[in-house]
Design an enzyme around this catalytic site. Structure first.
Site, PDB file in Angstrom:
ATOM      1  N   LYS A  52       0.843  -1.203   0.000  1.00  0.00           N
ATOM      2  CA  LYS A  52       0.000   0.000   0.000  1.00  0.00           C
ATOM      3  C   LYS A  52       0.878   1.253   0.000  1.00  0.00           C
ATOM      4  CE  LYS A  52      -3.877  -2.451   2.005  1.00  0.00           C
ATOM      5  NZ  LYS A  52      -4.608  -2.952   3.167  1.00  0.00           N
ATOM      6  N   GLN A  96      -5.170  -1.843   9.281  1.00  0.00           N
ATOM      7  CA  GLN A  96      -4.994  -3.159   8.657  1.00  0.00           C
ATOM      8  C   GLN A  96      -5.595  -4.262   9.532  1.00  0.00           C
ATOM      9  OE1 GLN A  96      -3.770  -3.569   5.555  1.00  0.00           O
ATOM     10  NE2 GLN A  96      -4.048  -5.770   5.646  1.00  0.00           N
ATOM     11  N   ASP A 119     -11.423   2.379   3.466  1.00  0.00           N
ATOM     12  CA  ASP A 119     -11.790   0.964   3.318  1.00  0.00           C
ATOM     13  C   ASP A 119     -13.292   0.791   3.069  1.00  0.00           C
ATOM     14  OD1 ASP A 119      -9.791  -1.035   3.455  1.00  0.00           O
ATOM     15  OD2 ASP A 119      -9.460  -0.632   5.584  1.00  0.00           O
TER      16      ASP A 119
HETATM   17  N1  GUN Z   1      -6.935  -7.142   5.594  1.00  0.00           N
HETATM   18  C1  GUN Z   1      -7.196  -7.895   4.504  1.00  0.00           C
HETATM   19  N2  GUN Z   1      -7.841  -7.152   3.562  1.00  0.00           N
HETATM   20  C2  GUN Z   1      -7.987  -5.919   4.075  1.00  0.00           C
HETATM   21  C3  GUN Z   1      -8.564  -4.714   3.577  1.00  0.00           C
HETATM   22  O1  GUN Z   1      -9.100  -4.625   2.469  1.00  0.00           O
HETATM   23  N3  GUN Z   1      -8.511  -3.650   4.415  1.00  0.00           N
HETATM   24  C4  GUN Z   1      -7.964  -3.712   5.648  1.00  0.00           C
HETATM   25  N4  GUN Z   1      -7.981  -2.616   6.409  1.00  0.00           N
HETATM   26  N5  GUN Z   1      -7.423  -4.818   6.136  1.00  0.00           N
HETATM   27  C5  GUN Z   1      -7.429  -5.909   5.358  1.00  0.00           C
END
Ligand code: GUN
Length: 281
Positions: A52, A96, A119
Site C-alpha cells: 500500500k 490493517q 476501506d
Molecule cells: N486485511 C485484509 N484485507 C484488508 C482490507 O481490504 N482492508 C484492511 N484494512 N485490512 C485488510
C-alpha cells in the site's frame, strides 16, 4: 479458451490516470495523504501494508505508517484514530486487519471518521452503499466493477452469482452489482445445491478462500469468472478458488491468481484516498 482479465494491466492503466490527477492536485497545494495503521507482527499484513505504501509512493500520494505493538489496547488505538481524524493533513485512514484478539475491532472501525474511511468499513458508509449513494466504495468489489468496465462487460440484466457473504467482499459486491442492474444471488456455506445455481450464472464472483473450490462442472459455458480467492496450494504457491486450468476452458473471461483481483484492491484504495482528499476540499 477464456480471455484473461489482466489485473496488473488494468491497475497500471488506472494508476497512470491517478498519478496525473495527484500532480494536478499538488499544483493547487492539495496533497492526498493515506495513514496506514498496523498492529502486531502478522507477516501477511506486513506485506499488504508495504504494498500500500509503495502504491502511494508510485503515484505521489503521501503515506504515513503507524506500527503499534501486539499488546496495544483498544483505547490506545482509539486515541491514535482520534488524532488522525482531527489532522487536517490526513485524507484517509486505514487500519490493517486482522487486529490482535484483545482489540475491539468494531469499536475501532467505527471510530474512523466516515469521510476518511478509505476501506468503506464504517456503518455509515455501508449504509450509503446500500442506498446507492456511496462516495467511498469498498476496494475489492469496486476493483472488480472497474475490471468488468475495462473489459467492456455490461452487468445490466446479467445473472450474477456471488459465492461468499463476508462484509469485505461478498455483501458489498452484491450491492455494487445490483447498483449496475445485475440480478444477484448470494451463496454461502448453507446454500443448497450450489452447483445448480452457479452453473446458470452469467457472472460468478468467488470469494470462498478454498483452493480447488470452483470446479468446471459448477461453471456454465461462456460464464465470466472473477476469482477473489487468495489461497496457497499443496506446494505453497498462491492460488485462487477456481481450478484454473479446467474453468478457463469453459469461461469466456477469467481473472488469474495472482495478477487478477489482487492488484485492483490497492488501486481502489488509491482512488478512495484521492476522493477523500477532494471531499475535504
Ligand atoms: N486485511 C485484509 N484485507 C484488508 C482490507 O481490504 N482492508 C484492511 N484494512 N485490512 C485488510
Amino acid at each position: 479458451m477464456a480471455l484473461i482479465i489482466d489485473g496488473k494491466k488494468i491497475r497500471d492503466h488506472n494508476l497512470a490516470i491517478m498519478k496525473k490527477e495527484v500532480e494536478e492536485l499538488n499544483s493547487k497545494n492539495i496533497y492526498p495523504c493515506l495513514c496506514v495503521i498496523i498492529v502486531g507482527n502478522d507477516p501477511a499484513s506486513r506485506v499488504y501494508v508495504n504494498n500500500k505504501k509503495k502504491a502511494c509512493e508510485n503515484i505521489g500520494i503521501l503515506s504515513r505508517e503507524y506500527a503499534l505493538p501486539t499488546d496495544t489496547e483498544t483505547s490506545e488505538l482509539l486515541a491514535l484514530i482520534d488524532k488522525l481524524n482531527n489532522d487536517e493533513e490526513v485524507s484517509g485512514i486505514l487500519c490493517q486487519l486482522p487486529l490482535p484478539v484483545q482489540i475491539e475491532e468494531k469499536t475501532v472501525l467505527e471510530r474512523i471518521s466516515p469521510e476518511k474511511d478509505v476501506d468503506c468499513f464504517h456503518p455509515y458508509n455501508v449504509g450509503k452503499l446500500v442506498q446507492g449513494d456511496a462516495v467511498l466504495k469498498p476496494c475489492t468489489p469496486n476493483g472488480i466493477i472497474t475490471m468488468l468496465d475495462y473489459m467492456g462487460y455490461n452487468i445490466e440484466g446479467k445473472n450474477c452469482v456471488v459465492i461468499g457473504r463476508s462484509n469485505i467482499v461478498g455483501k458489498p459486491m452484491a450491492q455494487l452489482l445490483m447498483e449496475r442492474n445485475g440480478t444477484v444471488t448470494v451463496c454461502h456455506k448453507k446454500t443448497i445445491d450450489l452447483k445448480n445455481i452457479t452453473s446458470r450464472a452469467d457472472l460468478i464472483v468467488s470469494s470462498v478462500g478454498k483452493p480447488k473450490f470452483l470446479t468446471a462442472d459448477m461453471v456454465g459455458e461462456g460464464a465470466v469468472v472473477i476469482d477473489v480467492g487468495m489461497n496457497r496450494d499443496e506446494n505453497g504457491n498462491l492460488c485462487g478458488d477456481a481450478v484454473y486450468d479446467e474453468v478457463e476452458k469453459k469461461a469466456s473471461m477469467i481473472t488469474p491468481v495472482p495478477g487478477g483481483v489482487g492488484p485492483m484492491t490497492i488501486t481502489m484504495l488509491m482512488k478512495n484516498t484521492i476522493l477523500a482528499e477532494k471531499i475535504k476540499n
